[in-house]
Write a protein that holds these residues in place. Sequence first.
Motif, mmCIF file in Angstrom:
data_model
loop_
_atom_site.group_PDB
_atom_site.id
_atom_site.type_symbol
_atom_site.label_atom_id
_atom_site.label_comp_id
_atom_site.label_asym_id
_atom_site.label_seq_id
_atom_site.Cartn_x
_atom_site.Cartn_y
_atom_site.Cartn_z
ATOM 1 N N THR B 48 0.826 -1.207 0.000
ATOM 2 C CA THR B 48 0.000 0.000 0.000
ATOM 3 C C THR B 48 0.859 1.256 0.000
ATOM 4 O OG1 THR B 48 -2.120 0.778 0.789
ATOM 5 C CG2 THR B 48 -0.435 0.536 2.428
ATOM 6 N N ILE B 49 2.058 1.186 0.558
ATOM 7 C CA ILE B 49 2.861 2.409 0.455
ATOM 8 C C ILE B 49 3.413 2.544 -0.948
ATOM 9 C CG2 ILE B 49 3.374 2.549 2.895
ATOM 10 C CD1 ILE B 49 6.064 1.526 2.431
ATOM 11 N N GLN B 50 3.688 1.424 -1.636
ATOM 12 C CA GLN B 50 4.174 1.555 -3.015
ATOM 13 C C GLN B 50 3.066 2.006 -3.951
ATOM 14 O OE1 GLN B 50 5.892 -2.251 -3.911
ATOM 15 N NE2 GLN B 50 7.840 -1.697 -2.982
ATOM 16 N N TRP B 51 1.931 1.358 -3.862
ATOM 17 C CA TRP B 51 0.847 1.641 -4.807
ATOM 18 C C TRP B 51 0.000 2.813 -4.328
ATOM 19 C CZ3 TRP B 51 -1.273 1.442 -9.345
ATOM 20 C CH2 TRP B 51 -2.655 1.476 -9.509
ATOM 21 N N GLY B 52 -0.369 2.785 -3.039
ATOM 22 C CA GLY B 52 -1.269 3.808 -2.541
ATOM 23 C C GLY B 52 -0.593 5.155 -2.359
ATOM 24 N N TYR B 53 0.593 5.176 -1.774
ATOM 25 C CA TYR B 53 1.253 6.460 -1.546
ATOM 26 C C TYR B 53 1.856 6.985 -2.841
ATOM 27 C CZ TYR B 53 1.304 5.663 3.577
ATOM 28 O OH TYR B 53 0.984 5.432 4.874
ATOM 29 N N ALA B 54 2.466 6.076 -3.629
ATOM 30 C CA ALA B 54 3.296 6.572 -4.727
ATOM 31 C C ALA B 54 2.854 6.094 -6.100
ATOM 32 C CB ALA B 54 4.750 6.164 -4.497
ATOM 33 N N GLY B 55 1.861 5.217 -6.178
ATOM 34 C CA GLY B 55 1.382 4.787 -7.493
ATOM 35 C C GLY B 55 2.347 3.886 -8.247
ATOM 36 N N LEU B 56 3.151 3.105 -7.510
ATOM 37 C CA LEU B 56 4.099 2.212 -8.187
ATOM 38 C C LEU B 56 3.496 0.819 -8.295
ATOM 39 C CD1 LEU B 56 7.323 3.252 -6.321
ATOM 40 C CD2 LEU B 56 6.591 3.950 -8.585
ATOM 41 N N PHE B 57 3.575 0.233 -9.463
ATOM 42 C CA PHE B 57 2.933 -1.053 -9.729
ATOM 43 C C PHE B 57 3.966 -2.161 -9.574
ATOM 44 C CE2 PHE B 57 -0.229 -3.148 -12.859
ATOM 45 C CZ PHE B 57 -0.210 -4.288 -12.100
ATOM 46 N N ILE B 334 -6.357 -3.150 -2.991
ATOM 47 C CA ILE B 334 -7.313 -2.299 -3.704
ATOM 48 C C ILE B 334 -8.721 -2.448 -3.149
ATOM 49 C CG2 ILE B 334 -5.996 -2.114 -5.839
ATOM 50 C CD1 ILE B 334 -7.809 -4.062 -7.101
ATOM 51 N N LEU B 335 -9.024 -3.567 -2.521
ATOM 52 C CA LEU B 335 -10.343 -3.691 -1.911
ATOM 53 C C LEU B 335 -10.407 -2.894 -0.619
ATOM 54 C CD1 LEU B 335 -12.942 -6.026 -1.983
ATOM 55 C CD2 LEU B 335 -11.895 -6.321 0.218
ATOM 56 N N GLY B 336 -9.335 -2.938 0.151
ATOM 57 C CA GLY B 336 -9.340 -2.243 1.435
ATOM 58 C C GLY B 336 -9.297 -0.741 1.270
ATOM 59 N N GLY B 337 -8.507 -0.289 0.331
ATOM 60 C CA GLY B 337 -8.343 1.154 0.146
ATOM 61 C C GLY B 337 -6.885 1.514 0.058
ATOM 62 N N PRO B 338 -6.353 1.658 -1.165
ATOM 63 C CA PRO B 338 -4.933 1.950 -1.323
ATOM 64 C C PRO B 338 -4.600 3.300 -0.701
ATOM 65 C CG PRO B 338 -5.994 1.583 -3.460
ATOM 66 C CD PRO B 338 -7.069 1.636 -2.441
ATOM 67 N N GLY B 339 -3.502 3.359 -0.020
ATOM 68 C CA GLY B 339 -3.092 4.613 0.588
ATOM 69 C C GLY B 339 -3.680 4.811 1.971
ATOM 70 N N ASN B 340 -4.595 3.935 2.365
ATOM 71 C CA ASN B 340 -5.168 4.040 3.701
ATOM 72 C C ASN B 340 -4.735 2.809 4.499
ATOM 73 O OD1 ASN B 340 -6.835 3.803 5.940
ATOM 74 N ND2 ASN B 340 -8.476 4.943 4.958
ATOM 75 N N ASN B 341 -3.911 3.027 5.518
ATOM 76 C CA ASN B 341 -3.339 1.889 6.231
ATOM 77 C C ASN B 341 -4.409 1.054 6.922
ATOM 78 O OD1 ASN B 341 -0.806 2.756 5.498
ATOM 79 N ND2 ASN B 341 -0.672 4.112 7.269
ATOM 80 N N LEU B 342 -5.410 1.743 7.492
ATOM 81 C CA LEU B 342 -6.482 1.024 8.172
ATOM 82 C C LEU B 342 -7.250 0.171 7.164
ATOM 83 C CD1 LEU B 342 -7.284 1.068 11.115
ATOM 84 C CD2 LEU B 342 -9.123 2.640 10.522
ATOM 85 N N GLY B 343 -7.519 0.773 6.014
ATOM 86 C CA GLY B 343 -8.233 0.059 4.963
ATOM 87 C C GLY B 343 -7.459 -1.158 4.507
ATOM 88 N N THR B 344 -6.131 -1.003 4.379
ATOM 89 C CA THR B 344 -5.307 -2.114 3.947
ATOM 90 C C THR B 344 -5.373 -3.263 4.940
ATOM 91 O OG1 THR B 344 -3.854 -0.535 2.914
ATOM 92 C CG2 THR B 344 -2.998 -2.736 3.234
ATOM 93 N N LEU B 345 -5.355 -2.884 6.230
ATOM 94 C CA LEU B 345 -5.432 -3.902 7.282
ATOM 95 C C LEU B 345 -6.757 -4.658 7.181
ATOM 96 C CD1 LEU B 345 -3.167 -4.216 9.212
ATOM 97 C CD2 LEU B 345 -4.447 -2.952 10.908
ATOM 98 N N PHE B 346 -7.828 -3.882 6.999
ATOM 99 C CA PHE B 346 -9.145 -4.498 6.833
ATOM 100 C C PHE B 346 -9.143 -5.431 5.624
ATOM 101 C CE2 PHE B 346 -13.179 -4.484 4.580
ATOM 102 C CZ PHE B 346 -14.016 -4.998 5.556
ATOM 103 N N GLY B 347 -8.640 -4.915 4.499
ATOM 104 C CA GLY B 347 -8.627 -5.706 3.274
ATOM 105 C C GLY B 347 -7.850 -6.992 3.470
ATOM 106 N N ALA B 348 -6.695 -6.902 4.145
ATOM 107 C CA ALA B 348 -5.848 -8.075 4.297
ATOM 108 C C ALA B 348 -6.590 -9.169 5.055
ATOM 109 C CB ALA B 348 -4.556 -7.701 5.020
ATOM 110 N N VAL B 349 -7.170 -8.809 6.189
ATOM 111 C CA VAL B 349 -7.827 -9.832 7.009
ATOM 112 C C VAL B 349 -9.071 -10.365 6.288
ATOM 113 C CG1 VAL B 349 -8.882 -10.327 9.223
ATOM 114 C CG2 VAL B 349 -6.913 -8.832 9.104
ATOM 115 N N PHE B 350 -9.870 -9.443 5.745
ATOM 116 C CA PHE B 350 -11.121 -9.848 5.097
ATOM 117 C C PHE B 350 -10.839 -10.778 3.906
ATOM 118 C CE2 PHE B 350 -14.388 -8.977 1.844
ATOM 119 C CZ PHE B 350 -15.470 -9.512 2.521
ATOM 120 N N VAL B 351 -9.947 -10.329 3.012
ATOM 121 C CA VAL B 351 -9.692 -11.129 1.817
ATOM 122 C C VAL B 351 -9.077 -12.472 2.198
ATOM 123 C CG1 VAL B 351 -8.322 -11.257 -0.287
ATOM 124 C CG2 VAL B 351 -9.502 -9.170 0.284
#
Lengths: 330, 421
Positions: B48-57, B334-351
């Motif tokens: 998420t820091i690569q893609w969400g913060y900086a847009g690196l694929f 991308i499901l949790g919310g790129p660039g949002n650490n809380l969202g990423t955490l949610f996405g990781a556990v949920f997925v």
Amino acid sequence: MNELIFFINFVLISGAVIGSIYAIGAIGVTLIFGILRFAHFAHADMMTMGTFLVLILTALFPAVGPAIGLPTAFVMMPVAMAATAVIAIGLDKAFYKPLRENNVKPVVMVMASVGVTLMLQGVIRFFAGTGSQSLYIDDRKSIFSFGLTEASEKIVITEPQILLFVFTILAVVALHVFLNRTRLGKAMRAMSDNPDLARVSGINTNTVVGVTWVIAGALACAAGTLLSLDVTLKPDLSFMILLPIFAAAIVGGVGHPYGALVGGFVVGFAETLAVFNWSILLRPLATTFGWELPANLAFVPTEYKITIPFFILVAILVWRPTGILKGKVL
Amino acid sequence: MNQSEKTLYLFGGLALLFALVFAFMGAPFSIRLLAEAACYAILALGLTIQWGYAGLFNAGIMGFVALGGYMSVLLGFPINDDFWSTDLPGQLGGVILKAVLVIAVVVGLTQLKRFGAPKKLGAWLGIIVGLLGYLWIKVSLDPVASAIESQAGFIGGLGLPVWLGWLVGGALAGAVAYFIGHICLGLRSDYLAIATLGIAEIIKAFLKNADWLTRGTLTVSPIPWPVPGPADIGFIGARAAYLSLTAVIIAGLFFLLHRAYNAPWGRTMRSIRDNELSSAAMGKDVNGRRLEVFVLGSVLMGIGGAALITFNGIFDPSGFLPLNHTFLIWVMVILGGPGNNLGTLFGAVFVYVVWTMSEPVALLLLDIVRHLGDAWFGWQAPSDLDSRALQARVFVIGLIISLVLRYAPKGLIPEQVKHHS
């Protein structure tokens, strides 16, 4: 002389075979790159899917091929090419068009194409399992070999390889005529050069996008089928050649159909040259000069073959960032 | 419904889902699930820091995971006396010295231009010497490698604490990322995706085939744990201890990433992501910042990979499937919310919960289908239907990617953009 024949069999013929496959695949990738401006990751799975369509058709009509004297799968290929083209347009309508209309960044389109890749793989694996299949269901692969008088080994070439060369030449000539002689082809080139200018000068971009998918889909199906005729058809066929195809497109110059052709052969020959055992060629010299040669003097062991396209890619990106034929700067 | 309420509901739903899993599958399974999800969460934070913060694929996550995993094997695995008691380490050292020598000569040749030699001469000499040197090293390594394989199996580990391996794995992943980023970050993201995919394939091909180093497809196990293992305190206790360790790591990372996001560094990052041209015009070092975040994210991936592989206790280089596992992590982000650490955490556990539970659910569904098909139509299901259905799980990942990109492109818990007036 045997050494030379080894070289012809394992480098010249193999390199030309795999190079043609990469070239046909890379033409599709590079057209999509040029017109739609994103790297289409699902291209390799479109190949696999097209090939499975051929397999289904071959299983349904096994008697067609022997009647004409060609492998059934090859006769069925044009039908499957048309079907793959239709599916490609359908995939575009369903997954890429809505994103395109929202003006998302190219990298989001790449993500979407990864999504399509995974879906295609899931479908293929569900219906076909994971084992390998042969496209020669009822026929047998014909093998031609030529002997030279002073050598015991023979130059070997198979029927699918000959078909592949013929198809590649025809496809490239047809594409050349299409791009240079027809109105639609000129529109495609214009849109690839400058999409905004093309749009304001009255080119129907929807038609151009559609034609791009038709060409890319049909060629993907052909590349997959011809490769599977030469080896076997496996569901993970696609992933193994995704990287070389992208390497070929980038090496040749992105958005440049002839570049894709050049890039395909560069990557194909680089692969075969790198895994070729040079000890075989050096052996006559070694006996003359009394050298000690290691038994295997290949640059890379065969199991590392997948790394070669990547090394070429990096080398080209460093040496000439827009590719050999100067594609687009992205 | 505002953002924080929505977040609350989503996490509440996640807790409910987990409670269901707990009720049906029992404690050891659910704690294992959560511990693995935590390891994936570290990976997802790196992405998420690569893609969400900086847009690196970055499509090469599995390469970094494998590196981190191998480093924890190399440092943590017990010492192999069959190897160290012979003269093989000396021979291996000789090969490494040769490699260092070749690299030094090649680097020296590329620097010839500083002494007034033509630039092309240095480059060509470097290429030729590099190729010859490569062949020389290869020819000298081959006999040593096969001797190690036949006499000692593989070189074994160093018997150090395994957490040290995690850190070294992270550092090595960062070093590799620096190398890739240096070449590819100036180009478009598509190239970066292809390049990282390629690097991951190279790393995997190497780890899979260098039997003397990693035991290849024979796999290495059991990898020692940084916390007491199941043999000492039982399954539930050991897994709970592991889960707490990863939770502590995540909490630390979360705090640091949150600080970084709100710091001037994070602002610069987002300005580069959102408008590269204008931030370059403002004097920001676009490629420098990108390289930083790419290396940082890859370090997290190395650590996360080490944690994941240590938890599974087995190092199997052929087990990292590029498409399935890499894009599982992509879906989390991308499901949790790129660039949002809380969202990423949610996405990781949920997925991860959905992914793991889809296996028993798919088998159950197939059983029902088979039963009904047999009862109604006398249909004979193919014998490998189960494995096919499991293979087809990638379809679900692909579908989720497509749907999320189209209908919720910012994720379920989107990044909150602050506007200053």
